[in-house]
Design a protein around this motif. Structure first.
Motif, short mmCIF file in Angstrom:
data_model
loop_
_atom_site.label_atom_id
_atom_site.label_comp_id
_atom_site.label_asym_id
_atom_site.label_seq_id
_atom_site.Cartn_x
_atom_site.Cartn_y
_atom_site.Cartn_z
N CYS A 225 0.84 -1.20 0.00
CA CYS A 225 0.00 0.00 0.00
C CYS A 225 0.88 1.25 0.00
CB CYS A 225 -0.95 0.04 1.20
SG CYS A 225 -2.00 1.52 1.15
N PRO A 226 0.69 2.12 -0.99
CA PRO A 226 1.55 3.30 -1.10
C PRO A 226 1.34 4.29 0.03
CG PRO A 226 -0.23 3.38 -2.72
CD PRO A 226 -0.30 2.04 -2.09
N GLU A 227 0.18 4.31 0.65
CA GLU A 227 -0.09 5.26 1.73
C GLU A 227 0.70 4.91 3.00
OE1 GLU A 227 -1.69 7.94 2.72
OE2 GLU A 227 -2.79 8.49 0.91
N GLY A 228 0.79 3.61 3.28
CA GLY A 228 1.39 3.21 4.54
C GLY A 228 2.88 2.96 4.46
N GLU A 229 3.29 2.41 3.30
CA GLU A 229 4.67 1.96 3.13
C GLU A 229 5.09 1.00 4.25
OE1 GLU A 229 7.56 4.91 1.51
OE2 GLU A 229 5.89 6.31 1.73
N MET A 230 4.12 0.24 4.74
CA MET A 230 4.41 -0.80 5.74
C MET A 230 4.42 -2.14 5.03
SD MET A 230 4.92 0.86 8.45
CE MET A 230 4.57 2.46 9.19
N GLU A 231 4.72 -3.21 5.76
CA GLU A 231 4.87 -4.51 5.09
C GLU A 231 4.15 -5.66 5.80
OE1 GLU A 231 9.05 -5.17 4.24
OE2 GLU A 231 9.29 -3.05 3.71
N VAL A 232 2.99 -5.37 6.37
CA VAL A 232 2.21 -6.44 6.98
C VAL A 232 1.64 -7.31 5.86
CG1 VAL A 232 0.24 -6.99 8.44
CG2 VAL A 232 1.64 -4.99 8.96
N THR A 233 1.85 -8.61 5.92
CA THR A 233 1.36 -9.46 4.83
C THR A 233 -0.11 -9.81 5.06
OG1 THR A 233 2.03 -11.53 5.89
CG2 THR A 233 3.67 -10.45 4.50
N GLU B 254 9.79 -3.54 -5.26
CA GLU B 254 10.10 -4.84 -4.63
C GLU B 254 8.91 -5.36 -3.83
OE1 GLU B 254 13.49 -4.63 -1.99
OE2 GLU B 254 14.70 -3.77 -3.60
N ASN B 255 8.30 -4.45 -3.08
CA ASN B 255 7.16 -4.86 -2.26
C ASN B 255 6.00 -5.38 -3.10
OD1 ASN B 255 8.43 -4.33 0.11
ND2 ASN B 255 7.37 -2.40 0.53
N LEU C 65 4.44 -8.98 -2.88
CA LEU C 65 3.02 -9.16 -2.63
C LEU C 65 2.41 -10.13 -3.64
CD1 LEU C 65 0.32 -8.22 -1.22
CD2 LEU C 65 0.16 -6.54 -3.06
N ASN C 66 2.73 -9.92 -4.91
CA ASN C 66 2.16 -10.78 -5.94
C ASN C 66 2.60 -12.23 -5.77
OD1 ASN C 66 0.67 -8.76 -7.09
ND2 ASN C 66 2.37 -8.07 -8.39
N THR C 67 3.87 -12.42 -5.42
CA THR C 67 4.33 -13.80 -5.18
C THR C 67 3.55 -14.41 -4.02
OG1 THR C 67 6.48 -12.90 -5.71
CG2 THR C 67 6.44 -15.17 -4.93
N ILE C 68 3.39 -13.64 -2.97
CA ILE C 68 2.68 -14.16 -1.80
C ILE C 68 1.26 -14.57 -2.17
CG2 ILE C 68 1.65 -13.49 0.41
CD1 ILE C 68 4.15 -11.86 1.01
N ILE C 69 0.57 -13.68 -2.90
CA ILE C 69 -0.83 -13.96 -3.24
C ILE C 69 -0.92 -15.19 -4.15
CG2 ILE C 69 -2.86 -13.07 -4.47
CD1 ILE C 69 -2.20 -10.31 -3.36
N GLN C 70 0.01 -15.26 -5.11
CA GLN C 70 -0.08 -16.37 -6.06
C GLN C 70 0.30 -17.72 -5.46
OE1 GLN C 70 2.26 -14.66 -9.18
NE2 GLN C 70 0.64 -13.14 -9.55
N THR C 71 1.18 -17.69 -4.47
CA THR C 71 1.66 -18.97 -3.94
C THR C 71 0.99 -19.34 -2.61
OG1 THR C 71 3.48 -17.86 -2.83
CG2 THR C 71 3.92 -18.73 -5.05
N MET C 72 0.01 -18.55 -2.23
CA MET C 72 -0.67 -18.81 -0.95
C MET C 72 -1.27 -20.21 -0.91
SD MET C 72 -2.05 -16.80 1.75
CE MET C 72 -2.29 -15.25 0.92
#
Ligand code: Q9C
Ligand code: ZN
Length: 723
Positions: free
Chosen positions: A272-280, A413-414, A418-425
């Protein structure tokens, strides 16, 4: 009599009508609800949820917290021309008006109230409102940050006013500070507002001094407003879970809410561009799992922010799945929280520890011991150091944009991650929630009949997958492991007792043998890498098995035994921590522990270390012989065991095998087993009342935590951070 667990889901297409006619940078767009709803559909969650009737809020409801003037202004925008709308928008910060803004805001508010009402009336246990516009920035007279009516605050106020609720917890994990909610309840101890937000020492929007950790509430409400400012970007699951374990859970257990409302913004999510955090996305399921034992499971999630449609949709869908009781997807092992986050957590603890006795763990908070730079001086009277915020004039901090030059690259990178995480979930699915191994004795009657009767009485018998094999023979235990690893059952319980082949062994030996057999089978048949063993056999620690598990770093053994003779048995080690931190024995000072101590041991020790270890399987070695025994002054109660099981269910994709020693028959043992079975079948936990650890408990936990410092990152914060 148990009711079926239900999850409410609210959505209405009409909420997509409002949008910015002129500013494409305003990312609060209709797709923000369409996409998450679609994702829930793809996961086939809609048919599993109870639809919540969306409805408009009444004027009376709006006026619970908003002024007539405020409502009137929004209403007047219905008939404005585009020029007029633009002009009106200019008067507020990050706000646009549209002819449908009033309608959407009314519908979002009414629907929020409806969901909370449905939960209070037990039509549903919990629920999610996929709504927009969001609400948490709106105050009595201010439109702000895409918000018009404060959905969470008004729903909470309605619960106070209409349903006489006394304690409501609002958890706000939207990446922005919900200053609107804070202001409404700043003096009110009935609503505990807890917010984790991007702050950057005031340089992040909304740039308010009042968003810092020292704004803890006023008067009666002092201590009931909790801000956890994040002063750096890039905060991860580890940082957020660290905050949950060290602040939110202790306080929530002490506060004992009747209802939890979550201002569920997903702008803290990865990408998310607003937060720039990395909670999956999967981590939100863990947040829900950790909160779900509280308030009898009464949890209402209201959508706030979240501006990357992919991470938003995935996060919402996984949250709804968690509300439905599905297992939490496995997340990466946690690592050390950021120094800056440790600093914020310690600052929060510093200003709240007088008010909340559950926050007594940090040795470095003694004056002079800390090297934390911004820690406030030690005080005996909180009133003396905080000026009250001026009601009219909330101090602003000069805005400054200090986005680092490599932010763009990092952002790319994020998104890729994210896309890898969603696709390989990978989402684990099992036919049964729980398998119970039962056995017959020589006369052909089921063993442990009294326990089964109790399960039947509570309606817990039929939903279980029963099969023969309750003795501790190797073949039978292998059978149980198979059920779990072949995904036939999410978790399994075996009732262990002496049988022909174990006639000579003591009770603890039998459980040890069973655990050992289970471990061996997992390793041989399923190549299990990491196994967490939690041992609360009570009487004495599972010493034999400790020696067997020489295979270090693949087995984490934690014993929480509380009888008076712990550590005194000849074969029991009295060391608190051995084998590089993979053998942990919490030695309770007097041998007696209460609910508050057991729960505290979980949020302070077991969960942080377990999330860092990230097991493939959780084994629990339990007995309830010490519960309510005459010689034992204090012991945890039956429902308390349900709570710790619920907390542990977040691990290992829900793969949990519990070996319970049952040699004696007693009502209380049956109650304890029933409480565990109930939770493993997804029923809500029983409320425990307000919980605080005892002084003895705190001492025992601190001693163990200190010894774990060298081995576990999650315990390392107990050391002063480097300059
Ligand atoms: N980087 C909600 O999430 N944008 N509102 C600030 C500074 C304003 C957010 C930009 C964001 C409003 C509900
Ligand atoms: Zn936000």
């Amino acid at each position: 009599e148990l009711k079926r667990r239900r999850t409410g889901l609210a959505y209405n297409e009409k909420l997509t009508k409002h949008f910015s006619l002129w500013n494409p940078d305003f990312t609060e767009i209709p797709k923000r609800i369409e996409k998450p709803y679609e994702r829930c559909q793809q996961y086939k969650l809609l048919e599993r949820c109870e639809p919540v009737q969306s409805r408009n809020a009444t004027e009376e409801e709006m006026e619970l917290l908003h002024s007539k003037n405020h409502i009137q202004i929004l209403k007047s925008s219905i008939t404005m021309t585009e020029e007029e709308l633009k002009e009106l928008s200019q008067k507020s910060d990050y706000i646009y008006f549209h002819n449908d803004s009033y309608a959407s805001a009314c519908l979002a508010l009414g629907t929020s109230i409806q969901l909370v009402d449905d939960i209070i009336h037990q039509k549903v246990l919990n629920g999610f409102a996929i709504i927009r516009p969001p609400g948490h920035h709106a105050s009595r007279d201010q439109f702000n940050g895409y918000c018009y009516f404060n959905n969470a605050a008004v729903a909470a106020q309605n619960a106070l006013t209409k349903h006489q609720m006394k304690r409501i917890l609002i958890v706000d994990w939207d990446v922005h500070h919900g200053q609107g909610i804070q202001r409404f309840f700043y003096d009110d101890p009935r609503v505990l507002y807890f917010s984790i937000h991007r702050y950057e020492h005031g340089h992040e929007w909304p740039n308010l001094r009042e968003s810092d950790y020292d704004y803890i509430g006023r008067g009666e409400g002092q201590g009931y407003n909790i801000n956890v400012p994040l002063n750096v970007c890039g905060c991860t699951n580890s940082d957020y879970l660290f905050i949950f374990f060290n602040i939110l859970l202790p306080i929530a257990y002490q506060f004992d809410p009747e209802l939890i409302i979550v201002s569920a913004g997903f702008d803290c999510a990865l990408g998310c561009p607003e937060g720039e955090m990395e909670v999956t996305p999967a981590c939100f399921a863990h947040f829900i799992n950790l909160l779900s034992p509280l308030a009898g499971g009464k949890l209402a999630l209201l959508l706030e922010g979240g501006y990357n449609l992919d991470s938003l949709s995935e996060s919402v869908a996984l949250s709804v799945k968690a509300l439905l009781g599905d297992v939490c997807p496995v997340i990466h092992p946690t690592n050390k929280p950021k120094d800056s986050v440790i600093e914020s957590v310690l600052n929060v603890i510093k200003v709240l520890r007088l008010k909340w006795s559950c926050l007594q763990y940090q040795p470095l908070l003694n004056p002079g011991q800390s090297s934390i730079k911004t820690l406030l001086p030690s005080v005996s009277n909180l009133n003396s150091i905080f000026q009250s915020p001026n009601e009219e004039n909330y101090p602003l901090i000069q805005e400054c944009f200090n986005t680092s030059p490599d932010a763009e690259e990092k952002f790319g990178e994020n998104i890729a991650r994210l896309n890898t995480i969603i696709q390989t979930m990978k989402l684990r699915k099992t036919n049964y929630k729980l398998a119970i191994a039962c056995n017959e004795n020589q006369s052909g009657r089921p063993k442990h009949e009294d326990i089964y009767d109790k399960l039947k009485q509570y309606g817990l018998w039929n939903p279980c997958y029963m099969f023969l094999g309750g003795n501790s023979s190797e073949r039978e235990l292998t059978n149980i492991v198979d059920r779990v690893f072949k995904d036939e059952a999410q978790s399994a319980i075996t009732l262990v007792s002496k049988s022909g082949e174990h006639e000579e062994s003591s009770i603890t030996d039998i459980n040890s043998i069973s655990i050992f057999t289970i471990v061996k089978c997992c390793k041989q048949q399923y190549n299990t890498n990491r196994i967490l063993i939690v041992d609360w056999t009570g009487e004495s620690s599972c010493c034999k098995s400790k020696e067997w598990f020489v295979d270090k770093e693949s087995i984490l053994y934690i014993s929480l035994n509380w009888s008076k003779d712990v550590g005194q048995g000849a074969s029991c080690s009295s060391k608190t921590v051995e084998k590089n931190g993979f053998n942990i024995n919490i030695h309770w000072k007097t041998g007696d522990i209460e609910n508050g101590d057991l729960i505290a041991a979980f949020y302070q020790l077991v969960l942080p270390v377990a999330y860092e270890f990230s097991p493939d399987l959780v084994i629990i070695s339990a007995s309830f012989n010490q519960v309510n025994k005459k010689e034992v002054e204090y012991s945890p109660s039956a429902p308390c065991f349900g709570h710790v099981l619920q907390l542990l269910r977040g691990l290992a994709d829900g793969r949990l095998i519990m070996a319970i020693q049952c040699d004696s028959n007693s009502e209380i043992i049956s109650e304890c087993v029933a409480s565990c079975v109930s939770v493993l079948l997804d029923n809500p936990c029983t409320k425990l009342g307000t919980l605080v650890p005892s002084q003895r408990g705190i001492e025992s936990i601190c001693q163990t935590a200190d010894e774990l410092k060298p081995y576990w990152n999650s315990m390392n914060y107990r050391e002063a951070i480097p300059e």
